[in-house]
Design an enzyme around this catalytic site. Sequence first.
Site, short mmCIF file in Angstrom:
data_model
loop_
_atom_site.label_atom_id
_atom_site.label_comp_id
_atom_site.label_asym_id
_atom_site.label_seq_id
_atom_site.Cartn_x
_atom_site.Cartn_y
_atom_site.Cartn_z
N ASP A 179 -7.28 -1.86 -0.21
CA ASP A 179 -6.39 -2.89 0.30
C ASP A 179 -7.21 -4.16 0.50
OD1 ASP A 179 -4.76 -4.55 1.94
OD2 ASP A 179 -3.75 -2.80 2.79
N GLU A 228 -1.87 -5.15 -2.00
CA GLU A 228 -1.56 -6.18 -1.00
C GLU A 228 -1.99 -7.58 -1.44
OE1 GLU A 228 0.37 -5.65 1.45
OE2 GLU A 228 0.28 -3.48 1.85
N ASP A 288 -2.91 3.04 8.19
CA ASP A 288 -1.74 3.41 7.37
C ASP A 288 -1.36 4.88 7.54
OD1 ASP A 288 -1.75 0.83 6.47
OD2 ASP A 288 -2.47 1.28 4.47
N ASP A 329 -6.77 -6.53 2.35
CA ASP A 329 -6.88 -6.99 3.74
C ASP A 329 -8.03 -6.29 4.47
OD1 ASP A 329 -6.00 -4.56 4.99
OD2 ASP A 329 -3.92 -5.24 5.04
N ASP A 374 -9.54 -0.39 4.01
CA ASP A 374 -8.38 -1.04 4.61
C ASP A 374 -8.73 -1.48 6.03
OD1 ASP A 374 -5.69 -1.70 5.36
OD2 ASP A 374 -4.91 -0.04 4.16
N HIS A 417 0.80 -1.22 0.00
CA HIS A 417 0.00 0.00 0.00
C HIS A 417 0.84 1.27 0.00
CE1 HIS A 417 -4.46 1.07 1.03
NE2 HIS A 417 -4.01 1.72 -0.02
N HIS A 450 -6.35 -1.35 8.13
CA HIS A 450 -5.38 -0.53 8.85
C HIS A 450 -5.50 0.93 8.43
CE1 HIS A 450 -3.78 -4.62 8.16
NE2 HIS A 450 -3.41 -4.55 9.43
N HIS A 481 4.55 0.93 3.97
CA HIS A 481 3.16 0.64 3.59
C HIS A 481 2.21 0.77 4.76
CE1 HIS A 481 3.04 -3.58 5.12
NE2 HIS A 481 4.29 -3.65 4.70
#
Length: 299
Positions: A205, A250, A103, A207, A99, A76, A101, A116
């Site tokens: 992303d 990702e 980030d 994830d 996402d 990312h 996360h 990332h």
Amino acid sequence: MIWPEVVKKAGLIDKLTAQGCDVKDRELKIDIIPNDLPHHNAKNPRTVGCANEKLASAVEEVKKDGRTCLVVGGDHSLAIGSISGHAKTEPDLGVIWFDAHADINTPLTSLSGNIHGQPVAFLLKELKVSGVPGFKWLKPCLSVENIVYIGLRDVDKAEHYFLKSLGIKYYSMTEIDQLGIGKVMEEALDYLLANKKRPIHLSFDVDGLDPSLTPATGTPVPGGVTLREGIYVAEQLYKTGLLSAVDIVEINPRLGKTQEGVDSTVNTAISIILSCFGKAREGSHKIDILKYQVTASGK
């Protein structure tokens, strides 16, 4: 096999073409800079910075040609270049950051040192990340009111502080469970488009989705967005007519424990991409695909 190649071999270009998209395929080569020492807690800053500078130029060129840009990666950190290049031609763009996360760590707050886990911090004017080797070219291009997060469920303490203190709009899995994805998207788009229509950049992303769908990724977090909810996000952005660029990141087949897991990750990513560009619709769009690879080993 590099990460984007596995998506291409699964038929992405043919599937986009079949639904009426005019696809122009491009690939970026990345130089690995030797002796790339960390800057504070940011690993490989010169390599990542150089790669993102190259990506930013490529995205800017695509947007100047009047095409929609799809960037397939890779970790990312590529969003630093993708969003910066997009903002060169569309300085008032809005960002949906999908996402698990946030980030938004900085080189000073990151526990892992992986860039990332830091791209939003590099992009935000309010955090003023500077002096990082390899990023002399970068000018922060986003303000906090220009971004909305969807899918958060693994946020560091420093990141939580930034989200709250800066007043950044976000929807964690708690809000998605409480409100439903329909209400989340309604509110997110109202927030970004309340005063004016503007181009939208989706940075997606995989994830953010539940790891049962996308196990071949670097930092899976249980309890994520379902496939149907992920597709709904993409559908609603497409329906605005304002979706101007998409990152999907990702995807890492090297981290898939089984071939079934790799196939599920790739096919799920392709489903999201097709929905971003109006799956089963009439008409066509011009799209450039930029393939990009970097190393990911946890946020």
